[in-house]
Design a protein around this motif. Structure first.
Motif, PDB file in Angstrom:
ATOM      1  N   GLU A 106      49.056  53.496  27.738  1.00 20.97           N
ATOM      2  CA  GLU A 106      50.221  52.602  27.625  1.00 20.97           C
ATOM      3  C   GLU A 106      49.998  51.551  26.554  1.00 20.97           C
ATOM      4  O   GLU A 106      50.887  51.279  25.744  1.00 20.97           O
ATOM      5  CB  GLU A 106      50.516  51.952  28.979  1.00 20.97           C
ATOM      6  CG  GLU A 106      51.094  52.965  29.953  1.00 20.97           C
ATOM      7  CD  GLU A 106      51.408  52.395  31.318  1.00 20.97           C
ATOM      8  OE1 GLU A 106      52.238  52.987  32.028  1.00 20.97           O
ATOM      9  OE2 GLU A 106      50.808  51.365  31.706  1.00 20.97           O
ATOM     10  N   GLU A 143      57.669  48.604  35.071  1.00 25.10           N
ATOM     11  CA  GLU A 143      57.680  49.534  33.924  1.00 25.10           C
ATOM     12  C   GLU A 143      58.796  50.561  34.099  1.00 25.10           C
ATOM     13  O   GLU A 143      59.573  50.829  33.190  1.00 25.10           O
ATOM     14  CB  GLU A 143      56.343  50.287  33.828  1.00 25.10           C
ATOM     15  CG  GLU A 143      55.190  49.436  33.368  1.00 25.10           C
ATOM     16  CD  GLU A 143      53.867  50.202  33.349  1.00 25.10           C
ATOM     17  OE1 GLU A 143      53.002  49.818  32.571  1.00 25.10           O
ATOM     18  OE2 GLU A 143      53.691  51.167  34.118  1.00 25.10           O
ATOM     19  N   HIS A 156      47.922  44.492  32.893  1.00 24.07           N
ATOM     20  CA  HIS A 156      46.871  45.504  32.690  1.00 24.07           C
ATOM     21  C   HIS A 156      45.493  44.866  32.723  1.00 24.07           C
ATOM     22  O   HIS A 156      44.543  45.438  33.263  1.00 24.07           O
ATOM     23  CB  HIS A 156      47.060  46.219  31.339  1.00 24.07           C
ATOM     24  CG  HIS A 156      48.099  47.284  31.371  1.00 24.07           C
ATOM     25  ND1 HIS A 156      48.514  47.942  30.250  1.00 24.07           N
ATOM     26  CD2 HIS A 156      48.795  47.819  32.403  1.00 24.07           C
ATOM     27  CE1 HIS A 156      49.439  48.835  30.573  1.00 24.07           C
ATOM     28  NE2 HIS A 156      49.628  48.781  31.877  1.00 24.07           N
ATOM     29  N   HIS A 213      45.206  55.647  32.085  1.00 26.26           N
ATOM     30  CA  HIS A 213      46.646  55.385  32.061  1.00 26.26           C
ATOM     31  C   HIS A 213      46.948  54.088  31.284  1.00 26.26           C
ATOM     32  O   HIS A 213      47.819  54.063  30.413  1.00 26.26           O
ATOM     33  CB  HIS A 213      47.145  55.294  33.508  1.00 26.26           C
ATOM     34  CG  HIS A 213      48.592  54.998  33.646  1.00 26.26           C
ATOM     35  ND1 HIS A 213      49.568  55.925  33.368  1.00 26.26           N
ATOM     36  CD2 HIS A 213      49.252  53.861  34.013  1.00 26.26           C
ATOM     37  CE1 HIS A 213      50.756  55.375  33.569  1.00 26.26           C
ATOM     38  NE2 HIS A 213      50.589  54.125  33.961  1.00 26.26           N
ATOM     39  N   HIS A 260      53.792  46.032  39.149  1.00 22.35           N
ATOM     40  CA  HIS A 260      53.609  46.464  37.750  1.00 22.35           C
ATOM     41  C   HIS A 260      54.284  47.808  37.440  1.00 22.35           C
ATOM     42  O   HIS A 260      55.144  47.884  36.564  1.00 22.35           O
ATOM     43  CB  HIS A 260      52.110  46.522  37.422  1.00 22.35           C
ATOM     44  CG  HIS A 260      51.847  47.009  36.042  1.00 22.35           C
ATOM     45  ND1 HIS A 260      52.065  46.233  34.925  1.00 22.35           N
ATOM     46  CD2 HIS A 260      51.422  48.212  35.580  1.00 22.35           C
ATOM     47  CE1 HIS A 260      51.775  46.933  33.835  1.00 22.35           C
ATOM     48  NE2 HIS A 260      51.377  48.142  34.202  1.00 22.35           N
ATOM     49  N   HIS A 261      53.934  48.862  38.148  1.00 25.53           N
ATOM     50  CA  HIS A 261      54.512  50.183  37.836  1.00 25.53           C
ATOM     51  C   HIS A 261      56.029  50.202  38.034  1.00 25.53           C
ATOM     52  O   HIS A 261      56.754  50.791  37.243  1.00 25.53           O
ATOM     53  CB  HIS A 261      53.863  51.282  38.701  1.00 25.53           C
ATOM     54  CG  HIS A 261      52.429  51.519  38.345  1.00 25.53           C
ATOM     55  ND1 HIS A 261      51.536  52.108  39.201  1.00 25.53           N
ATOM     56  CD2 HIS A 261      51.737  51.248  37.215  1.00 25.53           C
ATOM     57  CE1 HIS A 261      50.356  52.181  38.619  1.00 25.53           C
ATOM     58  NE2 HIS A 261      50.446  51.661  37.419  1.00 25.53           N
ATOM     59  N   TYR A 298      53.582  51.645  24.861  1.00 25.77           N
ATOM     60  CA  TYR A 298      54.243  50.359  24.572  1.00 25.77           C
ATOM     61  C   TYR A 298      54.561  50.233  23.076  1.00 25.77           C
ATOM     62  O   TYR A 298      55.698  49.875  22.726  1.00 25.77           O
ATOM     63  CB  TYR A 298      53.387  49.169  25.018  1.00 25.77           C
ATOM     64  CG  TYR A 298      53.167  49.015  26.517  1.00 25.77           C
ATOM     65  CD1 TYR A 298      53.888  49.755  27.452  1.00 25.77           C
ATOM     66  CD2 TYR A 298      52.228  48.096  26.993  1.00 25.77           C
ATOM     67  CE1 TYR A 298      53.665  49.585  28.812  1.00 25.77           C
ATOM     68  CE2 TYR A 298      52.005  47.916  28.348  1.00 25.77           C
ATOM     69  CZ  TYR A 298      52.717  48.671  29.257  1.00 25.77           C
ATOM     70  OH  TYR A 298      52.497  48.496  30.597  1.00 25.77           O
TER      71      TYR A 298
HETATM   72 FE   LIG Z   1      51.003  49.922  33.109  1.00 31.37          FE
END
Ligand SMILES: [Fe+2]
Ligand SMILES: [Fe+2]
Length: 181
Positions: free
Chosen positions: A133, A58, A11, A129, A54-55, A138
Motif C-alpha cells: 500500500e 481504506e 500503518h 500488505h 484502518h481497513h 497509495y
Molecule cells: Fe493499510
C-alpha cells in the motif's frame, strides 16, 4: 494529502504492533508460556483498530474511488488485491482467536504452537500488505485519481476522523496498555 498521511501514520502504528507480536512470540517461546491477557487485548486491537478503523476506512473511502474510477488496473489492484488481503487478515484473526481459546482450555504443545503460528502469520501478512500500500497502491491512487475525487477522499477522511475521534483516542489508550503487558 492529509488523508494519505493519516493512512501512513496508521500503518506506522500497526507496524509497531506487529513488531511487538514478534518480540512477544519470542518471549512466549523462551518462557514456554503464553500471556493470554496480551493475546486477548491484541485480538481486540487488531479487530477494532487495524481492521475496523484502518481497513474499513481504506475500503469505504480511497479504495472505493480507485475501484470505480481507475479502470481494469484499479479493479485488479483493489478488488483482487487489497480487499482479498483484508479478508485473509480477518481470517488469521479468527484463527488466532480460536487458537488462544484452545490454549486456555488446554496448554498443550500443539495449542501453543498454533497461537505462535497465527501471531507470526498475521505479522508476515500485514507487513507485506502495508509495504504494498505504501509503495504501490497509495501512490497509484494519488497520481491517477482526478482532483475532484481526491478532494472527496480528503473530505470523507476528515469527516470519518471527526466522527470517530473518541473511538480513536480510546484505541490509542488500549494500544499503550498493550505495550505495557
Ligand atoms: Fe493499510
Ligand atoms: Fe489495507
Amino acid at each position: 494529502m492529509k488523508s494519505i498521511l493519516v493512512l501512513e501514520q496508521e500503518h506506522e502504528n500497526i507496524s509497531k504492533i506487529i513488531d511487538l507480536m514478534k518480540n512477544k512470540s519470542i518471549e512466549f517461546i523462551n518462557n514456554k508460556d503464553i500471556n493470554v491477557e496480551f493475546v486477548e487485548l491484541l485480538i481486540f486491537i487488531l479487530k477494532e483498530y487495524a481492521d475496523k478503523f484502518h481497513h474499513r476506512k481504506e475500503e469505504e473511502i480511497l479504495f472505493n474511488k480507485m475501484q470505480e474510477d481507475l479502470g481494469r488496473i484499479g479493479e485488479v489492484m483493489i478488488l483482487n488485491g487489497m480487499l482479498v488481503e483484508h479478508e485473509i487478515a480477518r481470517g488469521i484473526i479468527f484463527d488466532l482467536n480460536q487458537s488462544i481459546n484452545d490454549y486456555k482450555n488446554e496448554k498443550s504443545d500443539e495449542n501453543f504452537v498454533e497461537v505462535i503460528g497465527n501471531l507470526m502469520g498475521y505479522k508476515r501478512h500485514l507487513q507485506k500488505h502495508i509495504e504494498k500500500e505504501n509503495t504501490v497502491v497509495y501512490p497509484y491512487g494519488k497520481n491517477n485519481l482526478s482532483e475532484e475525487r481526491l478532494e472527496e477522499v480528503e473530505e470523507e477522511t476528515i469527516k470519518f476522523l471527526e466522527e470517530n475521534k473518541e473511538l480513536h483516542d480510546d484505541l490509542m489508550l488500549k494500544i499503550e496498555e498493550l505495550f505495557n503487558l
